[in-house]
Design a protein around this motif. Structure first.
Motif: not given
Length: 614
Positions: A453, A456, A461-464
């Protein structure tokens, strides 16, 4: 030859008919109603629907459809507005009763198709169609199988039996503009009246030949959206609509609206198809019909012959029929000409810095990896560059390591191992313009959620999140259990597989050789493969996560059950296992787990993105 009345043309839209070949004749009633409504709304006067081979073809074993001919007519009619709905009809596949039923169901026009040398077989159907009040065209399939002069004679006979439109048909996309001109001129001279042209794109001449046909007097030209059709496809509707508009020829449709409809309704389907291949070009060059290709392919395999050379030879011998004896003779003459596997070098990950999946520890290597992922995806259809960020197993280590991982069906994957959030943020910043998706592996140690978290948030930037360890285990469990049998030996690893396999209860016996860890009750712990004899156990499956020595590999092969599988799941292939196991050897590349993993993340991310937009 110049003709008057050059101000208009009918683009006969046959996406739902000729295009059905490309989807194995699976356009449904709802598909037909939808696309008929779209095409009618655009202003196409003639819309052809149904099975690619026409009335009765499904009944004749030429490819099943989800709905009947009558059902498709009933679906199209309410959506057609002022447009006319038609179907194809090949005597022998269709009967005269099929024609009557189609007319009773609301069909407006029919095109009767027969191979040009046998066109007299269509005369009775032409007469019947006219009696039923249908607008009637005669399609001379494989028109090139007769001379231009004979084509004109046969066109005159077809007109005498009721054909209102005479169609020149380039069934294999091998005719050139001068051929089209000669055939149409002959027909117009001997059987004046309405003319049409149906072309295929094997030699990329479908559009050009349509323009030539128009110049020679043909006012009915077959088109499909995106050129979707049998073999190499047809003339694209949108391209011809645009070209005629530029020439001031009225098609009855608005070009931009056609482009929008094609993109909105057909692109989701078309994006699943590959571009025409070289075999289609060979068929056009040899005037060989694609319906015969399965038999030619089988003969080519039997004789190790190049199928391209074989289709060219067979088409030039007889463009209409396929003689099995001649096929065997020609295939035997081409024995040994088959090409090897296609060279994948142009579309493969090609950065020598990462050759052999080596790990690189320089900061520059991270950027180089991202560049190489991006370059590879640019040459692969619908592939995206993906970077997996994996925290080091030891939080106190000082490491920044990058490696290439895998080329999947819709992605190319690299991995970077980091030691801190700061390092991860630097990785994302360095790669964000080259990488489409960042994954974060939460499996190396407990409690990595907060780190993901923070990464990100800091990078913006989105991190999955992904659990690469769980995905790998699921991949291995599927492979092991699909091998069958009642006993398994697990050689090395962390013990997680033993717990998963025990929970499923498929194997009656299980043995383990590895670290001293907690295992399910009933799992026998061994030190040497030879100890299995003391357990009266001959494993159906042996799974190696750690490479054994030659002696241990030989012991595994000796105790393996007949028809058993010795699975090599080591990080690198084990030569000792391969040599000892022979035909029982199975290489399991655990990187295959990423195929399902990346697809799952892409699907979930897409749905969440849709939710946020809503």
């Amino acid at each position: 030859m110049e003709h008057a009345d050059n101000n208009s043309v009918h683009l006969l839209e046959c996406t739902l008919r000729d295009g059905s070949y490309a989807v194995d004749f699976q356009f449904t009633r709802s598909d037909t109603a939808l696309l008929t409504g779209v095409l009618a709304g655009l202003g196409f006067k003639y819309i052809e629907i149904g099975h690619g081979l026409g009335l009765g073809a499904a009944r004749g074993g030429k490819g099943l459809m989800p709905d009947t001919d009558a059902d498709l007519i009933a679906a199209a009619a309410p959506a057609s507005g002022d447009s006319l709905i038609g179907m194809f009809c090949i005597p022998g596949l269709a009967t005269l009763d099929d024609l009557r039923l189609a007319a009773d169901s609301g069909l407006d026009f029919v095109r009767v198709g027969e191979n040009a040398p046998d066109s007299e077989n269509a005369h009775q159907f032409l007469e019947q169609a006219r009696k039923l009040g249908l607008k009637v065209a005669m399609n001379f399939m494989k028109s090139y199988a007769v001379s231009p002069e004979e084509f004109g004679v046969r066109a005159r006979a077809a007109r005498e039996h009721g054909a209102e439109i005479i169609y020149l048909v380039d069934s294999v996309g091998g005719m050139r503009s001068k051929d089209v001109a000669e055939y149409i001129d002959s027909a117009m001279a001997q059987a004046p009246g309405e003319m049409g042209f149906h072309g295929h794109d094997n030699l990329r001449l479908a559009v050009s030949n349509c323009l030539t046909a128009f110049e020679q007097g043909a006012r009915y030209l077959d088109t499909t959206l995106y050129g979707l059709g049998r073999g190499a496809g047809n003339a694209p509707t949108e391209a011809l609509a645009a070209l005629f508009d530029l020439e001031g020829v009225d098609t009855g449709v608005d070009v931009v609206e056609v482009l929008e409809a094609a993109e909105n309704h057909m692109w989701p389907l078309m994006s699943r198809f590959n571009v025409p291949d070289i075999m289609g070009t060979a068929m056009g060059y040899g005037q060989f019909h694609s319906s015969f290709f399965p038999k030619v392919r089988e003969a080519a395999v039997r004789h190790d012959a190049d199928p391209k050379r074989l289709v060219i030879a067979m088409g030039r011998i007889d463009p209409v029929h396929l003689d099995p004896d001649v096929l065997e003779r020609e295939a035997a003459a081409l024995a040994g000409t088959a090409c090897g596997d296609r060279n994948q070098k142009l579309v493969s990950f090609g950065d020598d810095t990462f050759a052999g999946h080596r790990i690189n520890t320089s900061a520059k290597a991270v950027r180089d990896l991202a560049e190489a992922l991006h370059t590879t995806c640019a040459k692969r259809r619908n592939a995206i560059p993906v970077l997996e960020i994996r925290p080091a197993a030891d939080p106190n280590s000082k490491i920044l390591a990058s490696e290439f991982v895998k080329e999947g069906p819709n992605y190319v994957l690299g991995r970077v191992v980091i030691d801190s959030v700061e390092a991860g943020a630097e990785v994302i910043e360095a790669c964000r313009d080259k990488v489409s998706m960042f994954l974060f592996d939460i499996s190396p140690r407990q409690g990595l959620g907060p780190m993901m978290r923070e990464l990100s948030e800091r990078s913006g930037h989105p991190v999955y999140p992904v659990d690469a360890l769980a995905a790998r285990d699921a991949f291995l469990v599927s492979a092991i259990e699909s091998a069958g049998g009642d006993s398994v030996l697990l050689w090395g690893g962390d013990g997680s597989l033993a717990w998963k396999l025990d929970g499923h209860g498929i194997f009656q016996q299980m043995a383990w050789r590895g670290a001293n860890i907690e295992l399910p009750a009933g799992v026998a712990v061994i030190r040497e493969a030879s100890e299995l004899a003391l357990l009266a156990m001959r494993p159906s499956v042996v799974v190696c996560r750690e490479a054994p020595g030659a002696e241990q590999a030989a012991s595994m092969a000796r105790v393996l059950a007949t028809d058993g599988a010795l699975m090599d799941a080591c990080p690198a292939p084990s030569e000792a296992l391969r040599d000892a196991a022979g035909d029982a050897y199975v290489r399991l590349d655990c990187r295959g787990a990423y195929d399902g993993l990346v697809s799952s993340v892409l699907g979930a991310a897409g749905q969440m993105s849709d939710w946020r937009k809503a």
